[in-house]
Design a protein around this motif. Structure first.
Motif, PDB file in Angstrom:
ATOM      1  N   ALA A 247       0.914   3.505  -3.047  1.00  0.00           N
ATOM      2  CA  ALA A 247       2.168   4.074  -3.546  1.00  0.00           C
ATOM      3  C   ALA A 247       2.523   5.327  -2.738  1.00  0.00           C
ATOM      4  O   ALA A 247       3.664   5.506  -2.319  1.00  0.00           O
ATOM      5  CB  ALA A 247       2.040   4.418  -5.018  1.00  0.00           C
ATOM      6  N   ARG A 248       1.526   6.174  -2.497  1.00  0.00           N
ATOM      7  CA  ARG A 248       1.785   7.399  -1.710  1.00  0.00           C
ATOM      8  C   ARG A 248       2.222   7.034  -0.299  1.00  0.00           C
ATOM      9  O   ARG A 248       3.116   7.651   0.266  1.00  0.00           O
ATOM     10  CB  ARG A 248       0.540   8.280  -1.657  1.00  0.00           C
ATOM     11  N   ARG A 249       1.581   6.028   0.262  1.00  0.00           N
ATOM     12  CA  ARG A 249       1.923   5.602   1.614  1.00  0.00           C
ATOM     13  C   ARG A 249       3.366   5.065   1.656  1.00  0.00           C
ATOM     14  O   ARG A 249       4.104   5.333   2.604  1.00  0.00           O
ATOM     15  CB  ARG A 249       0.916   4.540   2.078  1.00  0.00           C
ATOM     16  N   ILE A 250       3.756   4.335   0.619  1.00  0.00           N
ATOM     17  CA  ILE A 250       5.130   3.796   0.561  1.00  0.00           C
ATOM     18  C   ILE A 250       6.136   4.951   0.586  1.00  0.00           C
ATOM     19  O   ILE A 250       7.145   4.897   1.276  1.00  0.00           O
ATOM     20  CB  ILE A 250       5.334   2.917  -0.701  1.00  0.00           C
ATOM     21  N   LEU A 251       5.817   6.021  -0.126  1.00  0.00           N
ATOM     22  CA  LEU A 251       6.742   7.164  -0.184  1.00  0.00           C
ATOM     23  C   LEU A 251       6.825   7.896   1.152  1.00  0.00           C
ATOM     24  O   LEU A 251       7.843   8.509   1.460  1.00  0.00           O
ATOM     25  CB  LEU A 251       6.320   8.143  -1.285  1.00  0.00           C
ATOM     26  N   GLU A 252       5.734   7.805   1.930  1.00  0.00           N
ATOM     27  CA  GLU A 252       5.733   8.473   3.242  1.00  0.00           C
ATOM     28  C   GLU A 252       6.580   7.727   4.271  1.00  0.00           C
ATOM     29  O   GLU A 252       6.970   8.302   5.277  1.00  0.00           O
ATOM     30  CB  GLU A 252       4.303   8.557   3.786  1.00  0.00           C
ATOM     31  N   LEU A 253       6.817   6.436   4.032  1.00  0.00           N
ATOM     32  CA  LEU A 253       7.551   5.624   5.010  1.00  0.00           C
ATOM     33  C   LEU A 253       8.999   6.063   5.081  1.00  0.00           C
ATOM     34  O   LEU A 253       9.602   6.382   4.065  1.00  0.00           O
ATOM     35  CB  LEU A 253       7.489   4.139   4.624  1.00  0.00           C
ATOM     36  N   LYS A 254       9.503   6.044   6.271  1.00  0.00           N
ATOM     37  CA  LYS A 254      10.928   6.416   6.454  1.00  0.00           C
ATOM     38  C   LYS A 254      11.804   5.232   6.131  1.00  0.00           C
ATOM     39  O   LYS A 254      11.488   4.119   6.377  1.00  0.00           O
ATOM     40  CB  LYS A 254      11.148   6.869   7.898  1.00  0.00           C
TER      41      LYS A 254
END
Ligand code: F6P
Length: 254
Positions: A247-254
């Motif tokens: 989930a955190r990684r998804i939020l980091e994606l542009k």
């Protein structure tokens, strides 16, 4: 401390929900070891599914190792449920343990429900797929699929799924060159969420998803973050089940 962590998780769920435009996002907490993510997600999803299912539901499931963990984690019940379980698509070229057929039958047995399967050869040609749907046993399952009200499906990275399904290196390269990032039930999506390649097989088609009340995508592991973002959209899914780090990684994606 526990309450604070829980609140953090709820906030994270809300953020991901907003970014993806879904009705609900459910997160398995913690920085899980790579080897246990699927198992934990499987356990979590099995419990969630058990609470969701009611008599007369028709549940469609896809294949994959995550869904296999869900099926594994379902507890056997002493109160049989009037639920029909069907594979979402058939003949995608997976090993039998992780085929949608196997997963559908396992879940049905655990909840005391019924199942109907799609027995198809793998990776059939499109013209043969069109012919095979006329078979009465296939028709019977397809008729159930049309009435599906809950769909639980996996999401994979385009590259891994193409490899798993035995595409040649050239085919895989062509697929990646077209921008394929994520895959779900035979469709390959690019970063913008457009379909760039479709596997010819029999079963649910993307358009069918809009008629299904509850569509749940279940996938975890940080390497799947881009794939999840590419595949999951409010046009098709209602709920995403994943883990905190993804989930955190998804939020980091542009
Ligand atoms: O092939 C069935 C399927 O559900 C795919 O649509 C999806 O990409 C994949 O399995 C997910 O597999 P896994 O859970 O093993 O990563």
């Amino acid at each position: 401390k526990y309450i604070k962590e829980l609140k953090g998780l709820k906030n994270l769920e809300e953020e991901v929900k907003k970014v993806l435009g879904l009705k609900q996002v459910l997160l398995v907490p913690g920085g899980l070891e790579y080897s246990t993510i699927k198992q934990e997600i499987g356990r979590f999803t099995a419990k969630y599914l058990k609470g969701l299912l009611k008599d007369d539901d028709i549940l469609a499931v896809t294949g994959g190792t995550t869904l296999a963990q869900v099926a594994n984690a379902m507890r056997s019940t002493s109160n049989p449920m009037e639920v029909m379980v069907v594979p979402g698509r058939g003949g995608l070229g997976e090993e039998v343990e992780i085929q949608a057929n196997t997963i559908a039958a396992t879940i049905a047995k655990k909840i005391g429900g019924k199942y109907q399967l799609l027995h198809l050869p793998d990776n059939i040609k499109e013209e043969n797929a069109n012919r095979i749907v006329a078979e009465p046993s296939i028709q019977k399952t397809l008729n159930q699929l049309k009435k599906t009200n809950i769909l639980l499906h996996g999401v994979g990275t385009a590259e891994e799924m193409a490899q798993r399904r035995g595409m040649s290196p050239q085919q895989i390269k062509a697929l990646i060159d077209r921008g394929a990032i994520g895959e779900a039930f035979g469709y390959y999506f690019n970063e913008q969420g457009d379909i760039v390649y479709t596997t010819s097989s029999v079963g649910l088609h993307l358009n069918d998803l809009t008629n299904i009340d509850t569509v749940i995508a279940v996938a975890g592991g940080q390497e799947k973050a881009r794939a999840i973002k590419a595949v999951v959209s409010p046009d098709y899914q209602d709920i995403l089940i994943t883990d905190e780090l993804t989930a955190r990684r998804i939020l980091e994606l542009k």
